[in-house]
Scaffold this motif. Structure first.
Motif, PDB file in Angstrom:
ATOM      1  N   ALA A 161       0.810  -1.217   0.000  1.00  0.00           N
ATOM      2  CA  ALA A 161       0.000   0.000   0.000  1.00  0.00           C
ATOM      3  C   ALA A 161       0.845   1.270   0.000  1.00  0.00           C
ATOM      4  CB  ALA A 161      -0.921   0.000   1.217  1.00  0.00           C
ATOM      5  N   ASP A 162       0.390   2.267  -0.766  1.00  0.00           N
ATOM      6  CA  ASP A 162       0.993   3.595  -0.700  1.00  0.00           C
ATOM      7  C   ASP A 162       0.274   4.391   0.378  1.00  0.00           C
ATOM      8  OD1 ASP A 162      -1.449   4.297  -1.796  1.00  0.00           O
ATOM      9  OD2 ASP A 162      -0.636   4.760  -3.785  1.00  0.00           O
ATOM     10  N   ALA A 163       0.650   5.662   0.541  1.00  0.00           N
ATOM     11  CA  ALA A 163       0.112   6.475   1.630  1.00  0.00           C
ATOM     12  C   ALA A 163      -1.410   6.575   1.559  1.00  0.00           C
ATOM     13  CB  ALA A 163       0.746   7.870   1.607  1.00  0.00           C
ATOM     14  N   GLU A 164      -1.943   6.875   0.394  1.00  0.00           N
ATOM     15  CA  GLU A 164      -3.379   7.057   0.256  1.00  0.00           C
ATOM     16  C   GLU A 164      -4.134   5.747   0.461  1.00  0.00           C
ATOM     17  OE1 GLU A 164      -7.061   8.518  -0.012  1.00  0.00           O
ATOM     18  OE2 GLU A 164      -5.176   9.603   0.287  1.00  0.00           O
ATOM     19  N   SER A 165      -3.570   4.641  -0.036  1.00  0.00           N
ATOM     20  CA  SER A 165      -4.241   3.345   0.119  1.00  0.00           C
ATOM     21  C   SER A 165      -4.348   2.952   1.585  1.00  0.00           C
ATOM     22  CB  SER A 165      -3.485   2.272  -0.659  1.00  0.00           C
ATOM     23  OG  SER A 165      -3.499   2.551  -2.044  1.00  0.00           O
ATOM     24  N   MET A 166      -3.278   3.217   2.364  1.00  0.00           N
ATOM     25  CA  MET A 166      -3.330   2.904   3.792  1.00  0.00           C
ATOM     26  C   MET A 166      -4.433   3.710   4.474  1.00  0.00           C
ATOM     27  SD  MET A 166       0.609   2.358   5.096  1.00  0.00           S
ATOM     28  CE  MET A 166       1.250   3.956   4.566  1.00  0.00           C
ATOM     29  N   ARG A 167      -4.490   4.995   4.178  1.00  0.00           N
ATOM     30  CA  ARG A 167      -5.491   5.847   4.816  1.00  0.00           C
ATOM     31  C   ARG A 167      -6.909   5.464   4.378  1.00  0.00           C
ATOM     32  NH1 ARG A 167      -0.867   8.549   4.470  1.00  0.00           N
ATOM     33  NH2 ARG A 167      -0.266  10.014   6.104  1.00  0.00           N
ATOM     34  N   GLN A 168      -7.051   5.117   3.094  1.00  0.00           N
ATOM     35  CA  GLN A 168      -8.364   4.737   2.582  1.00  0.00           C
ATOM     36  C   GLN A 168      -8.844   3.453   3.257  1.00  0.00           C
ATOM     37  OE1 GLN A 168      -8.404   4.065  -1.627  1.00  0.00           O
ATOM     38  NE2 GLN A 168     -10.571   3.547  -1.698  1.00  0.00           N
ATOM     39  N   ALA A 169      -7.961   2.470   3.373  1.00  0.00           N
ATOM     40  CA  ALA A 169      -8.342   1.206   3.992  1.00  0.00           C
ATOM     41  C   ALA A 169      -8.701   1.405   5.466  1.00  0.00           C
ATOM     42  CB  ALA A 169      -7.192   0.200   3.852  1.00  0.00           C
ATOM     43  N   PHE A 170      -7.887   2.200   6.173  1.00  0.00           N
ATOM     44  CA  PHE A 170      -8.145   2.424   7.589  1.00  0.00           C
ATOM     45  C   PHE A 170      -9.447   3.202   7.784  1.00  0.00           C
ATOM     46  CE2 PHE A 170      -6.973   2.315  11.903  1.00  0.00           C
ATOM     47  CZ  PHE A 170      -7.254   3.538  12.478  1.00  0.00           C
ATOM     48  N   ARG A 171      -9.713   4.167   6.882  1.00  0.00           N
ATOM     49  CA  ARG A 171     -10.935   4.948   6.978  1.00  0.00           C
ATOM     50  C   ARG A 171     -12.164   4.048   6.800  1.00  0.00           C
ATOM     51  NH1 ARG A 171     -10.225   7.986   2.788  1.00  0.00           N
ATOM     52  NH2 ARG A 171      -8.646   9.201   3.870  1.00  0.00           N
ATOM     53  N   ALA A 172     -12.076   3.142   5.825  1.00  0.00           N
ATOM     54  CA  ALA A 172     -13.198   2.231   5.601  1.00  0.00           C
ATOM     55  C   ALA A 172     -13.432   1.345   6.819  1.00  0.00           C
ATOM     56  CB  ALA A 172     -12.920   1.376   4.364  1.00  0.00           C
ATOM     57  N   PHE A 173     -12.342   0.915   7.427  1.00  0.00           N
ATOM     58  CA  PHE A 173     -12.438   0.064   8.611  1.00  0.00           C
ATOM     59  C   PHE A 173     -13.111   0.808   9.768  1.00  0.00           C
ATOM     60  CE2 PHE A 173     -10.363  -1.217  12.634  1.00  0.00           C
ATOM     61  CZ  PHE A 173     -10.879  -2.485  12.746  1.00  0.00           C
ATOM     62  N   THR A 174     -12.621   2.004  10.065  1.00  0.00           N
ATOM     63  CA  THR A 174     -13.158   2.746  11.200  1.00  0.00           C
ATOM     64  C   THR A 174     -14.592   3.203  10.957  1.00  0.00           C
ATOM     65  OG1 THR A 174     -12.145   4.775  10.332  1.00  0.00           O
ATOM     66  CG2 THR A 174     -10.908   3.545  11.994  1.00  0.00           C
ATOM     67  N   ASP A 175     -14.939   3.502   9.708  1.00  0.00           N
ATOM     68  CA  ASP A 175     -16.312   3.907   9.411  1.00  0.00           C
ATOM     69  C   ASP A 175     -17.304   2.791   9.732  1.00  0.00           C
ATOM     70  OD1 ASP A 175     -15.526   6.388   8.603  1.00  0.00           O
ATOM     71  OD2 ASP A 175     -15.639   5.974   6.458  1.00  0.00           O
ATOM     72  N   GLY A 176     -16.843   1.549   9.655  1.00  0.00           N
ATOM     73  CA  GLY A 176     -17.746   0.436   9.913  1.00  0.00           C
ATOM     74  C   GLY A 176     -17.867   0.058  11.368  1.00  0.00           C
ATOM     75  N   LEU A 177     -17.029   0.623  12.240  1.00  0.00           N
ATOM     76  CA  LEU A 177     -17.115   0.308  13.659  1.00  0.00           C
ATOM     77  C   LEU A 177     -18.356   0.945  14.261  1.00  0.00           C
ATOM     78  CD1 LEU A 177     -13.402   0.847  14.728  1.00  0.00           C
ATOM     79  CD2 LEU A 177     -14.600  -1.329  14.629  1.00  0.00           C
ATOM     80  N   ASP A 178     -19.007   0.226  15.161  1.00  0.00           N
ATOM     81  CA  ASP A 178     -20.171   0.782  15.849  1.00  0.00           C
ATOM     82  C   ASP A 178     -20.285   0.148  17.219  1.00  0.00           C
ATOM     83  OD1 ASP A 178     -21.389  -1.755  15.555  1.00  0.00           O
ATOM     84  OD2 ASP A 178     -22.177  -1.179  13.582  1.00  0.00           O
ATOM     85  N   ALA A 179     -21.333   0.470  17.922  1.00  0.00           N
ATOM     86  CA  ALA A 179     -21.498   0.012  19.301  1.00  0.00           C
ATOM     87  C   ALA A 179     -21.640  -1.497  19.414  1.00  0.00           C
ATOM     88  CB  ALA A 179     -22.711   0.699  19.931  1.00  0.00           C
ATOM     89  N   THR A 180     -21.953  -2.195  18.305  1.00  0.00           N
ATOM     90  CA  THR A 180     -22.143  -3.645  18.361  1.00  0.00           C
ATOM     91  C   THR A 180     -20.840  -4.407  18.179  1.00  0.00           C
ATOM     92  OG1 THR A 180     -22.544  -3.832  15.976  1.00  0.00           O
ATOM     93  CG2 THR A 180     -24.440  -3.346  17.390  1.00  0.00           C
ATOM     94  N   THR A 181     -19.768  -3.700  17.879  1.00  0.00           N
ATOM     95  CA  THR A 181     -18.479  -4.361  17.682  1.00  0.00           C
ATOM     96  C   THR A 181     -18.016  -4.984  18.989  1.00  0.00           C
ATOM     97  OG1 THR A 181     -17.869  -2.796  15.965  1.00  0.00           O
ATOM     98  CG2 THR A 181     -16.087  -4.037  16.990  1.00  0.00           C
ATOM     99  N   ASP A 182     -17.679  -6.283  18.945  1.00  0.00           N
ATOM    100  CA  ASP A 182     -17.276  -6.993  20.160  1.00  0.00           C
ATOM    101  C   ASP A 182     -15.820  -6.758  20.495  1.00  0.00           C
ATOM    102  OD1 ASP A 182     -19.763  -8.076  20.576  1.00  0.00           O
ATOM    103  OD2 ASP A 182     -19.360  -9.782  19.275  1.00  0.00           O
ATOM    104  N   ASP A 183     -14.932  -6.866  19.504  1.00  0.00           N
ATOM    105  CA  ASP A 183     -13.514  -6.704  19.753  1.00  0.00           C
ATOM    106  C   ASP A 183     -12.820  -6.239  18.483  1.00  0.00           C
ATOM    107  OD1 ASP A 183     -13.499  -9.218  18.327  1.00  0.00           O
ATOM    108  OD2 ASP A 183     -13.807 -10.192  20.254  1.00  0.00           O
ATOM    109  N   VAL A 184     -11.617  -5.712  18.647  1.00  0.00           N
ATOM    110  CA  VAL A 184     -10.888  -5.099  17.547  1.00  0.00           C
ATOM    111  C   VAL A 184      -9.474  -5.667  17.501  1.00  0.00           C
ATOM    112  CG1 VAL A 184      -9.812  -2.957  16.770  1.00  0.00           C
ATOM    113  CG2 VAL A 184     -12.191  -2.953  17.464  1.00  0.00           C
TER     114      VAL A 184
END
Length: 555
Positions: A65-88
């Motif tokens: 991954a380049d700089a933008e790909s890392m940030r894009q992947a992490f952003r997608a991951f964090t956007d999907g986190l919610d109160a129902t997430t059990d563990d990370v």
């Protein structure tokens, strides 16, 4: 919902963030594909992705991954986190570099000599990972797989990964990238109690929150069997829970010893023993816990360090990390203020410290204003008796006394014109010898010119430069160290612009506010340091930066 972020490196394939009900995975891979091929049989992690998908997980994969790909992947991951997430779980493997501002995972194809600016603009901040993991205390796993490098890093950069900022309740497994890859490959088949033993078997070191078991990634297909307890077991379990809650509420050595005496094999025995050991090994356990409850951010810790430094307590750095230097400074401040010398701060003490620092900053700045006004008065008086007369002797006398004075540029400009006239009139050999001396610009070079050309056209210039070296020997001697200290601060262009802007606000004429420390800026820094009785070097150090920031607050 369980989410796992894995970061390892080879082409980018980012899956859409359609999260499953069991585990959601983010894989960013920045390790050598040949290493992965040798250790897990696949260089692009597709088999690892498939293994997790077979357990019902929705996987986002980014490798190489380049700089933008890392940030894009992490952003997608964090956007999907919610109160129902059990563990990370978050796994980063690749090349890490640390600065005073934090640690960063570099893009896979980082090339050329590494610079601080490149790390800050292209790297993926480890603080971002910690910020997410901190939201899941006791249920967060961060794996850091390091790739070795032989490159010599410039000042301000390090390959060391500081682990003192791990948030409470977050487990960190750290080791070579290959070991991390092997661990992640085996993790897809793990049940909860297998996670930490697998990490240790893979050769990873465990830091932060390290319980006896870490019950993560228990999908429906791997859930531990449930045994229906009998009534006696239920009563015993209820008593255990009640006793543990009482021990936690008291949070004392006696309370945990009482719990362990009643339930030596209880469901909370390991936690009780850990807390008991912590209390017995830390004489100021309650004070430590109280400070931790404040959840001080790194910026808040830096501000505390600046306040202590302003009051004359040496924290050995302003980095937001409370190590021995800061704890010693806090203890000394508490002793001086009769606050109970624990080395840990309360909210009231932080408020008092901040008030004292602000008052001291005002006092110091008033002293600096008075000193600067007196220096300027002396400067103008001396100029009227020397340089204002318009002759070479007057200009040289002024610069000898005030090399960074109000009229220094005017005097030097006049002398440069005189020198240029002499160049035009001097014979070729004399002009050549003088140019050689100017190119080396050392005391020895000027003395050599005088010895060879005692009647040369540039004798006065040579003597003036020799006087400069003699009169400023201390400042010249500290320059290499001062340069290194400024480089160690790791100031980016924005920070340099801010320093120049503050010098300009103080009327010290640093030249263009462009983030480039040219001779005008260096002269302004020397003027600032001289007026405040700091070490005069023309380079920023910790003491100068602390005062500059205090001045900005007061204006």
């Amino acid at each position: 919902m369980k989410r796992l972020a894995l970061s390892m490196s080879t082409a980018v394939a980012l899956a859409s963030p359609a999260w499953a009900d069991t585990s959601d995975l983010l894989i960013i891979g920045n390790s050598d594909p040949s290493v992965l091929q040798r250790l897990i049989g696949n260089g692009d992690l597709s088999d690892v992705q498939t293994a997790f998908q077979e357990r019902g997980a929705e996987v986002s994969l980014a490798t190489g991954a380049d700089a933008e790909s890392m940030r894009q992947a992490f952003r997608a991951f964090t956007d999907g986190l919610d109160a129902t997430t059990d563990d990370v779980g978050i796994v980063l493997t690749g090349r890490f570099v640390s600065t005073i501002a934090g640690s960063y995972l570099l893009p896979a194809e980082t090339s050329g000599p590494l610079s601080l600016a490149q790390v800050l603009t292209e790297g993926f901040a480890l603080d971002s990972v910690y910020a997410v993991a901190a939201q899941y205390p006791g249920r967060a796993l961060v794996v850091l797989g390091e790739t070795e490098t032989d490159e010599t890093l410039p000042a301000g950069l390090s390959v060391a990964l500081p682990l003192r900022d791990i948030p409470q309740g977050v487990t960190v497994a750290i080791g070579p990238a290959g070991d991390a890859a092997r661990f992640v490959n085996e993790l897809s088949d793990a049940t909860g109690e297998d996670v930490l033993p697998l990490a240790q078997t893979a050769g990873l070191s465990l830091q932060g929150f390290v319980p006896r078991e870490l019950p993560l990634f228990l999908g429906e297909d791997t859930a531990l069997p449930q045994v229906e307890p009998d009534t006696q077991d239920q009563d015993r379990s209820a008593a255990d829970t009640s006793a543990w809650e009482k021990a936690l509420a008291a949070d004392t050595e006696a309370a945990y010893e009482t719990y362990l005496a009643a339930f030596p094999e209880g469901q909370n025995a390991s936690d009780a023993q850990e807390r008991l050991t912590a209390i017995q090994s830390e004489p100021f356990y309650r004070e430590k816990q109280a400070e931790e409850d404040l959840a001080l951010s790194r910026d808040s810790r830096r501000e505390i360090q600046r306040d202590l430094s302003l009051l004359g307590y040496n924290t050995r750095g302003i980095d937001g990390i409370f190590g021995r230097g800061t704890r010693g400074a806090v203890t000394a401040w508490q002793n001086e203020n009769e606050q109970g010398a624990s080395g840990y701060l309360t909210s009231d003490q932080i408020a008092r410290l901040d008030a004292q620092a602000e008052r001291r900053a005002a006092e110091l700045e008033e002293e600096a204003r008075q000193r600067q006004a007196e220096l300027e008065r002396q400067d103008r008086t001396f100029w009227s008796e020397t340089g204002a007369q318009g002759d070479e002797a007057g200009f040289r006398a002024y610069l000898k006394r005030f090399p960074d004075g109000i009229y220094a540029e005017e005097a030097q400009g006049q002398l440069d014109s005189i020198e240029e006239q002499r160049r035009a009139q001097a014979e070729d050999e004399d002009r050549l010898r003088w140019q050689e001396a100017r190119d080396t610009d050392t005391e020895a070079g000027y003395r050599a010119y005088l010895a060879e050309r005692p009647n040369g056209a540039f004798v006065e210039e040579a003597r003036a430069r020799i006087d400069y070296f003699n009169n400023n020997s201390e400042q010249i001697a500290v320059q290499p160290q001062a340069q290194a200290e400024e480089a160690a601060l790791g100031l980016n262009e924005a920070a340099r612009r801010l320093a120049e802007a503050r010098l300009n606000e103080l009327g010290l004429e640093p030249g263009a506010v462009d983030g480039t420390f040219d001779e005008d800026a260096r002269r302004a820094i020397r003027r600032y340091q001289d007026a405040r009785k700091l070490r005069v070097s023309g380079y920023l150090d910790q003491s100068t930066v602390v005062r500059l920031m205090a001045d900005s607050i007061l204006r």
